[in-house]
Design an enzyme around this catalytic site. Sequence first.
Site, PDB file in Angstrom:
ATOM      1  N   SER A 179       0.868  -1.164   0.069  1.00  0.00           N
ATOM      2  CA  SER A 179      -0.172  -0.029   0.064  1.00  0.00           C
ATOM      3  C   SER A 179       0.767   1.303  -0.020  1.00  0.00           C
ATOM      4  O   SER A 179       0.349   2.444  -0.476  1.00  0.00           O
ATOM      5  CB  SER A 179      -0.932   0.093   1.168  1.00  0.00           C
ATOM      6  OG  SER A 179       0.039  -0.181   2.464  1.00  0.00           O
ATOM      7  N   HIS A 207      -5.435  -3.596  -1.707  1.00  0.00           N
ATOM      8  CA  HIS A 207      -5.489  -2.520  -2.702  1.00  0.00           C
ATOM      9  C   HIS A 207      -5.559  -3.326  -4.139  1.00  0.00           C
ATOM     10  O   HIS A 207      -5.419  -2.513  -5.037  1.00  0.00           O
ATOM     11  CB  HIS A 207      -4.109  -1.975  -2.617  1.00  0.00           C
ATOM     12  CG  HIS A 207      -3.872  -1.220  -1.401  1.00  0.00           C
ATOM     13  ND1 HIS A 207      -4.413   0.265  -1.301  1.00  0.00           N
ATOM     14  CD2 HIS A 207      -3.623  -1.329  -0.026  1.00  0.00           C
ATOM     15  CE1 HIS A 207      -4.404   0.769  -0.175  1.00  0.00           C
ATOM     16  NE2 HIS A 207      -3.848  -0.417   0.702  1.00  0.00           N
ATOM     17  N   LYS A 238     -11.806   0.080  -0.261  1.00  0.00           N
ATOM     18  CA  LYS A 238     -10.961   0.879  -1.209  1.00  0.00           C
ATOM     19  C   LYS A 238     -11.750   0.956  -2.646  1.00  0.00           C
ATOM     20  O   LYS A 238     -12.826   1.590  -2.879  1.00  0.00           O
ATOM     21  CB  LYS A 238      -9.366   0.046  -1.103  1.00  0.00           C
ATOM     22  CG  LYS A 238      -8.911   0.187   0.131  1.00  0.00           C
ATOM     23  CD  LYS A 238      -7.591  -0.157   0.570  1.00  0.00           C
ATOM     24  CE  LYS A 238      -7.132  -0.532   1.884  1.00  0.00           C
ATOM     25  NZ  LYS A 238      -7.425   0.583   2.897  1.00  0.00           N
TER      26      LYS A 238
HETATM   27  C1  LIG Z   1      -2.700  -3.771   2.876  1.00  0.00           C
HETATM   28  C2  LIG Z   1      -4.112  -3.307   3.815  1.00  0.00           C
HETATM   29  N1  LIG Z   1      -4.603  -4.274   4.203  1.00  0.00           N
HETATM   30  C3  LIG Z   1      -5.604  -4.066   5.206  1.00  0.00           C
HETATM   31  C4  LIG Z   1      -6.105  -2.872   5.343  1.00  0.00           C
HETATM   32  C5  LIG Z   1      -7.408  -2.603   5.997  1.00  0.00           C
HETATM   33  O1  LIG Z   1      -8.431  -2.368   5.485  1.00  0.00           O
HETATM   34  P1  LIG Z   1      -9.817  -1.771   5.883  1.00  0.00           P
HETATM   35  O2  LIG Z   1      -9.551  -0.144   5.590  1.00  0.00           O
HETATM   36  O3  LIG Z   1     -10.941  -2.287   5.090  1.00  0.00           O
HETATM   37  O4  LIG Z   1      -9.905  -1.849   7.388  1.00  0.00           O
HETATM   38  C6  LIG Z   1      -5.524  -1.646   4.579  1.00  0.00           C
HETATM   39  C7  LIG Z   1      -5.649  -0.343   4.581  1.00  0.00           C
HETATM   40  O5  LIG Z   1      -6.220   0.223   5.597  1.00  0.00           O
HETATM   41  C8  LIG Z   1      -4.352  -1.968   3.717  1.00  0.00           C
HETATM   42  O6  LIG Z   1      -3.741  -1.194   3.001  1.00  0.00           O
END
Ligand SMILES: Cc1ncc(COP(=O)(O)O)c(C=O)c1O
Length: 393
Positions: A179, A207, A238
């Site tokens: 990310s 992502h 996202k």
């Molecule tokens: C790689 C990754 N996994 C999990 C998450 C968590 O997702 P969520 O925002 O739905 O909690 C994020 C971002 O916040 C992320 O960048």
Amino acid sequence: MALEFIADELARLKQSNLFREFRRIEGPQSAVLQTSDGEVLNLCSNNYLGLAGRPELADAASVALREFGSGAGASRLVTGNMSLHEELERRIAEFEGTEAALVFPTGYMANLGAITSLIGKDDIVFGDRLNHASLIDGCRLSGATFRAYRHLDLVSLEDSLKRASNFRRRMIVTDSLFSMDGDVADMNGLVELAERYAAITLVDEAHATGVVGDSGRGVCEAFHVEDRVDVRVGTLSKAVGCLGGFVVGSRDLIDLLRNSARTFIFTTGIPPAICASAIAAFDIIQSEPQWRHRLAENARYFRQCLSRAIGMDAGGTGRGEEAGIVTPIIPIIIGEAEEALRVAGELLKAGILIPAIRPPTVPNGTSRLRISVMATHTKDQLSDAAASIEKVC
Ligand SMILES: Cc1ncc(COP(=O)(O)O)c(C=O)c1O
């Protein structure tokens, strides 16, 4: 008295340029945002396809709101399991081509729940050093022995795997598309190692869902290894434009998670209106592939603009190019937090929103502008932004 340390802690954060504040957005998420600093070009959103602002998602939610009300009222395992939850899970499993899916309130909770359900203190888990915080926290919380390997370095991973045969279970966890760096794990190599050393694989496609792969299923799809990965995690927050996380895999895996993932059991089901929006989003992702194509085209175009403007090799796609992946995340590494804040501040004055990403989100000394391109940006917006970045950097 007992909370006096808070003032000291806040002063320390401010002094080291690590204090964070909100910026208020008025109106819907889109490529141009109305903010408390005026109108800005949004170059930092995970709303990659622009779905969070699409009327179809709002319409689906408002119909569901009237029909099902605003909340699930309880854990899914008590009285909170509504027909829309099940419909969404069927839709996700169909989209992902798996036997089953389970929806969690967030992607963060999906990672925590999946990891802690599958491994414990007799096991060992290997994670890329730059994995997302939710994967790291899941590994820690599981009680398993944790070994971080160098970013994308499968040699370092194999070294550790070789010395792990006496553990009950081995597990490898990785982001598929990182990310903060916009690069991609070598899924072929990773799956081969997992098979050689009998390790469970958990891949976080947060992502990449809706963004990468011929059908938008993610990096595993692009590498043609979906059937060789044990646990795939995605988020609805996202590119899908809503809120929530999900795990997909075999029926047995999902049955186990439903019975053991504490972040699923001990929390309320997501609101039914969100389920309806997410279903509408998957419909668009499947029926309008042009947004995914436009996103890749914009990402490619913006990399070219940046390379002309600041001579930057904005590649950063890891092994992505081999699998034909162009990622929408482009980091410009600045270094110290103070300088990253200065550059971000200058860009904001020029009407471009790219907040400085600082530790602990990224390692010390690697504060950066983390650019993310959207399918709904125009070429003019992107070339103007590159010209502004040239002036400021
Ligand atoms: C790689 C990754 N996994 C999990 C998450 C968590 O997702 P969520 O925002 O739905 O909690 C994020 C971002 O916040 C992320 O960048």
